[in-house]
Design a protein around this motif. Structure first.
Motif, PDB file in Angstrom:
ATOM      1  N   ASP A  13       0.837  -1.207   0.000  1.00  0.00           N
ATOM      2  CA  ASP A  13       0.000   0.000   0.000  1.00  0.00           C
ATOM      3  C   ASP A  13       0.868   1.253   0.000  1.00  0.00           C
ATOM      4  O   ASP A  13       0.584   2.235  -0.695  1.00  0.00           O
ATOM      5  CB  ASP A  13      -0.931   0.005   1.223  1.00  0.00           C
ATOM      6  CG  ASP A  13      -2.043  -1.032   1.101  1.00  0.00           C
ATOM      7  OD1 ASP A  13      -2.308  -1.457  -0.061  1.00  0.00           O
ATOM      8  OD2 ASP A  13      -2.621  -1.412   2.123  1.00  0.00           O
ATOM      9  N   LYS A  14       1.942   1.217   0.774  1.00  0.00           N
ATOM     10  CA  LYS A  14       2.847   2.368   0.823  1.00  0.00           C
ATOM     11  C   LYS A  14       3.562   2.550  -0.518  1.00  0.00           C
ATOM     12  O   LYS A  14       3.745   3.673  -0.990  1.00  0.00           O
ATOM     13  CB  LYS A  14       3.865   2.192   1.951  1.00  0.00           C
ATOM     14  CG  LYS A  14       3.262   2.227   3.363  1.00  0.00           C
ATOM     15  CD  LYS A  14       4.342   2.072   4.414  1.00  0.00           C
ATOM     16  CE  LYS A  14       3.747   2.117   5.811  1.00  0.00           C
ATOM     17  NZ  LYS A  14       4.789   1.949   6.866  1.00  0.00           N
ATOM     18  N   VAL A  15       3.984   1.435  -1.108  1.00  0.00           N
ATOM     19  CA  VAL A  15       4.648   1.496  -2.422  1.00  0.00           C
ATOM     20  C   VAL A  15       3.738   2.180  -3.423  1.00  0.00           C
ATOM     21  O   VAL A  15       4.156   3.077  -4.167  1.00  0.00           O
ATOM     22  CB  VAL A  15       5.030   0.079  -2.909  1.00  0.00           C
ATOM     23  CG1 VAL A  15       5.457   0.113  -4.380  1.00  0.00           C
ATOM     24  CG2 VAL A  15       6.147  -0.504  -2.057  1.00  0.00           C
ATOM     25  N   GLN A  16       2.496   1.753  -3.443  1.00  0.00           N
ATOM     26  CA  GLN A  16       1.556   2.302  -4.419  1.00  0.00           C
ATOM     27  C   GLN A  16       1.241   3.766  -4.115  1.00  0.00           C
ATOM     28  O   GLN A  16       1.083   4.572  -5.042  1.00  0.00           O
ATOM     29  CB  GLN A  16       0.279   1.456  -4.428  1.00  0.00           C
ATOM     30  CG  GLN A  16       0.514   0.048  -4.973  1.00  0.00           C
ATOM     31  CD  GLN A  16      -0.677  -0.869  -4.784  1.00  0.00           C
ATOM     32  OE1 GLN A  16      -1.480  -0.680  -3.862  1.00  0.00           O
ATOM     33  NE2 GLN A  16      -0.799  -1.872  -5.644  1.00  0.00           N
ATOM     34  N   SER A  17       1.176   4.122  -2.846  1.00  0.00           N
ATOM     35  CA  SER A  17       0.904   5.522  -2.484  1.00  0.00           C
ATOM     36  C   SER A  17       2.049   6.427  -2.931  1.00  0.00           C
ATOM     37  O   SER A  17       1.827   7.493  -3.528  1.00  0.00           O
ATOM     38  CB  SER A  17       0.710   5.649  -0.960  1.00  0.00           C
ATOM     39  OG  SER A  17      -0.409   4.907  -0.540  1.00  0.00           O
ATOM     40  N   PHE A  18       3.282   6.015  -2.664  1.00  0.00           N
ATOM     41  CA  PHE A  18       4.430   6.810  -3.085  1.00  0.00           C
ATOM     42  C   PHE A  18       4.512   6.907  -4.611  1.00  0.00           C
ATOM     43  O   PHE A  18       4.861   7.951  -5.166  1.00  0.00           O
ATOM     44  CB  PHE A  18       5.726   6.211  -2.527  1.00  0.00           C
ATOM     45  CG  PHE A  18       5.911   6.416  -1.053  1.00  0.00           C
ATOM     46  CD1 PHE A  18       5.714   7.663  -0.478  1.00  0.00           C
ATOM     47  CD2 PHE A  18       6.294   5.360  -0.232  1.00  0.00           C
ATOM     48  CE1 PHE A  18       5.884   7.864   0.882  1.00  0.00           C
ATOM     49  CE2 PHE A  18       6.467   5.546   1.132  1.00  0.00           C
ATOM     50  CZ  PHE A  18       6.263   6.800   1.695  1.00  0.00           C
ATOM     51  N   SER A  19       4.177   5.815  -5.294  1.00  0.00           N
ATOM     52  CA  SER A  19       4.239   5.812  -6.764  1.00  0.00           C
ATOM     53  C   SER A  19       3.250   6.799  -7.356  1.00  0.00           C
ATOM     54  O   SER A  19       3.555   7.505  -8.320  1.00  0.00           O
ATOM     55  CB  SER A  19       3.957   4.402  -7.306  1.00  0.00           C
ATOM     56  OG  SER A  19       4.918   3.484  -6.863  1.00  0.00           O
ATOM     57  N   ARG A  20       2.056   6.848  -6.760  1.00  0.00           N
ATOM     58  CA  ARG A  20       1.009   7.723  -7.309  1.00  0.00           C
ATOM     59  C   ARG A  20       1.407   9.188  -7.270  1.00  0.00           C
ATOM     60  O   ARG A  20       0.982   9.969  -8.110  1.00  0.00           O
ATOM     61  CB  ARG A  20      -0.304   7.495  -6.560  1.00  0.00           C
ATOM     62  CG  ARG A  20      -1.071   6.264  -7.020  1.00  0.00           C
ATOM     63  CD  ARG A  20      -2.496   6.262  -6.476  1.00  0.00           C
ATOM     64  NE  ARG A  20      -2.531   6.097  -5.027  1.00  0.00           N
ATOM     65  CZ  ARG A  20      -2.621   4.911  -4.417  1.00  0.00           C
ATOM     66  NH1 ARG A  20      -2.663   3.802  -5.137  1.00  0.00           N
ATOM     67  NH2 ARG A  20      -2.658   4.838  -3.105  1.00  0.00           N
ATOM     68  N   VAL A  21       2.239   9.566  -6.282  1.00  0.00           N
ATOM     69  CA  VAL A  21       2.638  10.980  -6.192  1.00  0.00           C
ATOM     70  C   VAL A  21       4.027  11.206  -6.783  1.00  0.00           C
ATOM     71  O   VAL A  21       4.614  12.266  -6.612  1.00  0.00           O
ATOM     72  CB  VAL A  21       2.602  11.462  -4.717  1.00  0.00           C
ATOM     73  CG1 VAL A  21       1.170  11.446  -4.200  1.00  0.00           C
ATOM     74  CG2 VAL A  21       3.521  10.631  -3.831  1.00  0.00           C
ATOM     75  N   GLY A  22       4.554  10.185  -7.466  1.00  0.00           N
ATOM     76  CA  GLY A  22       5.823  10.342  -8.172  1.00  0.00           C
ATOM     77  C   GLY A  22       7.052  10.217  -7.295  1.00  0.00           C
ATOM     78  O   GLY A  22       8.159  10.536  -7.730  1.00  0.00           O
ATOM     79  N   GLU A  23       6.905   9.735  -6.061  1.00  0.00           N
ATOM     80  CA  GLU A  23       8.068   9.563  -5.187  1.00  0.00           C
ATOM     81  C   GLU A  23       8.616   8.145  -5.371  1.00  0.00           C
ATOM     82  O   GLU A  23       8.465   7.265  -4.520  1.00  0.00           O
ATOM     83  CB  GLU A  23       7.686   9.821  -3.727  1.00  0.00           C
ATOM     84  CG  GLU A  23       7.318  11.279  -3.464  1.00  0.00           C
ATOM     85  CD  GLU A  23       7.229  11.579  -1.977  1.00  0.00           C
ATOM     86  OE1 GLU A  23       7.960  10.919  -1.195  1.00  0.00           O
ATOM     87  OE2 GLU A  23       6.441  12.465  -1.598  1.00  0.00           O
TER      88      GLU A  23
ATOM     89  N   MET B 150       3.288   3.862 -13.133  1.00  0.00           N
ATOM     90  CA  MET B 150       3.287   5.282 -12.800  1.00  0.00           C
ATOM     91  C   MET B 150       4.468   5.986 -13.462  1.00  0.00           C
ATOM     92  O   MET B 150       4.362   7.153 -13.869  1.00  0.00           O
ATOM     93  CB  MET B 150       3.342   5.468 -11.278  1.00  0.00           C
ATOM     94  CG  MET B 150       2.082   5.002 -10.543  1.00  0.00           C
ATOM     95  SD  MET B 150       0.542   5.685 -11.242  1.00  0.00           S
ATOM     96  CE  MET B 150       0.801   7.441 -11.001  1.00  0.00           C
ATOM     97  N   GLN B 151       5.579   5.306 -13.593  1.00  0.00           N
ATOM     98  CA  GLN B 151       6.714   5.902 -14.302  1.00  0.00           C
ATOM     99  C   GLN B 151       6.375   6.114 -15.781  1.00  0.00           C
ATOM    100  O   GLN B 151       6.734   7.142 -16.359  1.00  0.00           O
ATOM    101  CB  GLN B 151       7.948   4.992 -14.161  1.00  0.00           C
ATOM    102  CG  GLN B 151       8.573   5.023 -12.778  1.00  0.00           C
ATOM    103  CD  GLN B 151       9.650   3.981 -12.597  1.00  0.00           C
ATOM    104  OE1 GLN B 151       9.560   2.881 -13.137  1.00  0.00           O
ATOM    105  NE2 GLN B 151      10.670   4.310 -11.815  1.00  0.00           N
ATOM    106  N   MET B 152       5.674   5.153 -16.355  1.00  0.00           N
ATOM    107  CA  MET B 152       5.234   5.323 -17.747  1.00  0.00           C
ATOM    108  C   MET B 152       4.288   6.500 -17.877  1.00  0.00           C
ATOM    109  O   MET B 152       4.367   7.287 -18.828  1.00  0.00           O
ATOM    110  CB  MET B 152       4.557   4.039 -18.255  1.00  0.00           C
ATOM    111  CG  MET B 152       5.513   2.982 -18.755  1.00  0.00           C
ATOM    112  SD  MET B 152       4.646   1.660 -19.614  1.00  0.00           S
ATOM    113  CE  MET B 152       4.085   0.677 -18.255  1.00  0.00           C
ATOM    114  N   LYS B 153       3.403   6.610 -16.924  1.00  0.00           N
ATOM    115  CA  LYS B 153       2.437   7.712 -16.945  1.00  0.00           C
ATOM    116  C   LYS B 153       3.152   9.055 -16.869  1.00  0.00           C
ATOM    117  O   LYS B 153       2.709  10.053 -17.458  1.00  0.00           O
ATOM    118  CB  LYS B 153       1.462   7.566 -15.770  1.00  0.00           C
ATOM    119  CG  LYS B 153       0.269   8.513 -15.822  1.00  0.00           C
ATOM    120  CD  LYS B 153      -0.726   8.195 -14.721  1.00  0.00           C
ATOM    121  CE  LYS B 153      -1.929   9.137 -14.788  1.00  0.00           C
ATOM    122  NZ  LYS B 153      -2.915   8.852 -13.702  1.00  0.00           N
TER     123      LYS B 153
END
Length: 574
Positions: free
Chosen positions: A31-41, A68-71
């Motif tokens: 969940d933390k991985v996905q949260s950080f990814s969504r905000v570009g961290e 998210m990196q692709m996005k």
């Protein structure tokens, strides 16, 4: 007994509880991985993914970061992230998305020339310590600067001109050798190992960002002979092992080992033969045959011209007339695409062998041409103008295998020539006899016995041996279900994969292969047909599998496993 059952039950319950706790912790971390990814961290996302212990959830985390990196337009970073996904089906799906996203990336507008910094950045981040960049959780960052500088993996700004005395690309090329986590691929090795599963992954990563396989990949890290096929289910590896060393292009353009002159294995051939093993059960071949009309015309030409004795000075002109009467011979290839290297090699080897048999090319010691061997006893007649048929086929004595069936070795020369005499009727129709005259069989036997020396003189025969060896290896992979054992889905090298094999123009016809000799004013005329016929089914039986009783293969299998020191992008080792 009751207490034992109770103890086992309690142990199972405890194990389930521990596993459940691990999954629960992994889900929190995910969940933390996905949260950080969504905000570009992405740096923090990668730091957190180390806490995801469950492999499936870890793959899900890497997928989330990559998408998210692709996005965000970071295609190169997304591909590198995808390289950490263990499940090859999931990884392949994501790489296909990255490849599509890359192809749809917007192009700069306007009439001016815009420097291609993205391509340069991609090159730097994938060759200079690729795991140290910001997108993968490292300290380094990089951005385009029109003044000719870049930020290195430690965050230091550097001028591009300071990276190399010659050019940036040559320096990066040298640095990229680190990627394989091995010594230089040009070094000599008694037994080099190439992981087919890892090689496919690395080739697919390059495909996703629009790059061809590297030269080292295309030349299979310089292996020039297949010694073993090794299987490691516990680590998910299928490995080809054999001697290797530096290679170069010879005068014919073949990539050969510098010391031995033997052609090195080719990745394109491996992919073609993997697909053939799956789709065609490993069967393939070719044929070079005269047409029925051509043979009929040849018979008529001989009948007309044989009324008068032929002067030796008329020989060449008479032979040209005969070849014109026969016309072109048809070339057919089955089982593999004739446009591929495999298709071209089998045709070239077959054609060259027939030219040796007809005395149009020199053989080696012990391999005279068919016409050279013909003798006519006093009062005797020359051999009739049958069509001689010669063809290549496999020649393995057996397949050595460990008791665990996790290591295989091909035994025998690999290639031999067979022969047959075909009669001709008045209409030029070839009639199979399934027999061979002593003279015809002698040529085939001589060629087979001296195949190794012929392969030294003419590398095309060593190329054919490599093709046969790879065909046996790929047929073993399919027959023994080795890919299933290691969880390899052939997402890139398989029949539906994205790997594109190089192709060229395939010949359809060839000049007739005929020759003649005059002994005591008598004509000896010979024409030839044949081809290549590879069918591994007769070898892939339990009767042909010979268990290694000495333990040598077991020892080599144990020492051939992936070294713990190999880095993330490594796919070969010594």
């Amino acid at each position: 007994m009751a207490s034992l059952i109770l103890a086992l039950s309690m142990h199972a319950s405890f194990s389930q509880a521990v596993y459940g706790q691990e999954v629960s912790n992994s889900k929190v971390a995910l969940d933390k991985v996905q949260s950080f990814s969504r905000v570009g961290e992405f740096t923090r996302a990668f730091q957190e993914i180390a806490n995801v212990e469950d492999a499936a959830l870890r793959d899900e985390g890497h997928s989330s970061i990559a998408r998210m990196q692709m996005k965000a337009g970071l295609i190169q970073a997304a591909v590198e992230t995808a390289s950490y996904i263990e499940d090859d089906v999931n990884r392949s799906e994501l790489l296909s998305e990255a490849q599509t996203a890359r192809s749809k990336a917007p192009v700069a507008r306007g009439g001016g020339v815009t420097p291609d910094f993205d391509q340069l950045i991609d090159l730097i981040t994938t060759t200079v310590e690729p795991e140290s960049w910001e997108e993968l959780g490292g300290p380094g960052s990089i951005a385009p600067f029109p003044t000719g500088v870049y930020v290195d993996s430690q965050g230091t700004l550097k001028r591009i001109t300071q990276l190399s005395n010659d050019s940036l690309l040559s320096d990066i090329h040298d640095t990229s050798k680190i990627l394989s986590a091995n010594n230089d691929a040009a070094a000599e090795s008694v037994l080099r190992k190439v992981s087919l599963t890892r090689l496919e992954k690395e080739a697919q990563l390059r495909w996703a960002i629009g790059r061809d396989p590297s030269d080292t990949m295309l030349n299979m890290a310089g292996i020039y002979e297949v010694k073993y096929l090794l299987v490691y289910p516990e680590t998910g590896e299928i490995v080809i092992a054999g001697p290797a060393g530096p290679w170069h292009a010879n005068a014919e353009g073949r990539h050969v080992n510098i010391a031995t002159g033997r052609p090195v294995l080719q990745l394109d051939d491996l992919v073609v033969l993997l697909r053939n093993a799956i789709d065609e059960h490993g069967k393939f071949g070719c044929a070079i045959t005269p047409t029925q009309q051509g043979l009929k015309s040849a018979q008529e030409y001989i009948d007309v011209t044989s009324a008068k004795p032929l002067h030796p000075r008329q020989r060449d002109q008479w032979l040209k007339g005969l070849q014109a009467a026969v016309g072109k011979q048809d070339i057919t290839v089955h089982g593999v695409n004739p446009d591929t290297r495999v298709g071209q090699i089998i045709v070239e080897a077959d054609y060259h062998m027939k030219r040796i048999g007809m005395g149009l090319e020199d053989g080696t010691a012990g391999v005279p041409s068919y016409l050279e061997m013909v003798t006519i006893p006093p009062g005797g007649s020359p051999p009739p103008m049958d069509v001689l048929r010669w063809w290549f086929t496999l020649d393995y004595r057996n397949i050595s295998v460990t008791k665990e069936r996790d290591a295989f070795a091909l035994q025998g020369p690999g290639v031999k020539v067979l022969s047959e005499n075909e009669h001709l009727d008045a209409q030029g129709q070839r009639i199979h006899t399934n027999t061979s005259t002593a003279l015809n069989a002698t040529f085939a036997r001589n060629f087979s016995t001296n195949y190794a020396s012929l392969a030294v003189k003419y590398p095309i025969y060593a190329e054919l041996k490599n093709v046969f060896d790879l065909a046996m290896i790929t047929s073993l992979i399919e027959k023994e279900r080795l890919a299933d054992q290691v969880g390899w889905n052939l997402t890139h090298f398989g029949p539906d994969g994205g790997y594109q094999v190089a192709t060229g123009s395939a010949p359809k016809v060839v000049d007739s292969i005929m020759n003649m000799r005059i002994i005591d004013k008598k004509h000896i005329i010979a024409g030839v047909s044949g081809g290549v016929n590879f069918d591994p089914s007769e070898m892939l039986t339990d009767e042909k599998m010979s268990v290694d009783e000495y333990g040598l293969m077991t020892a080599d299998h144990k020492s051939g496993n992936v070294p713990q020191t190999i880095k993330h992008h490594g796919w070969w080792w010594d």
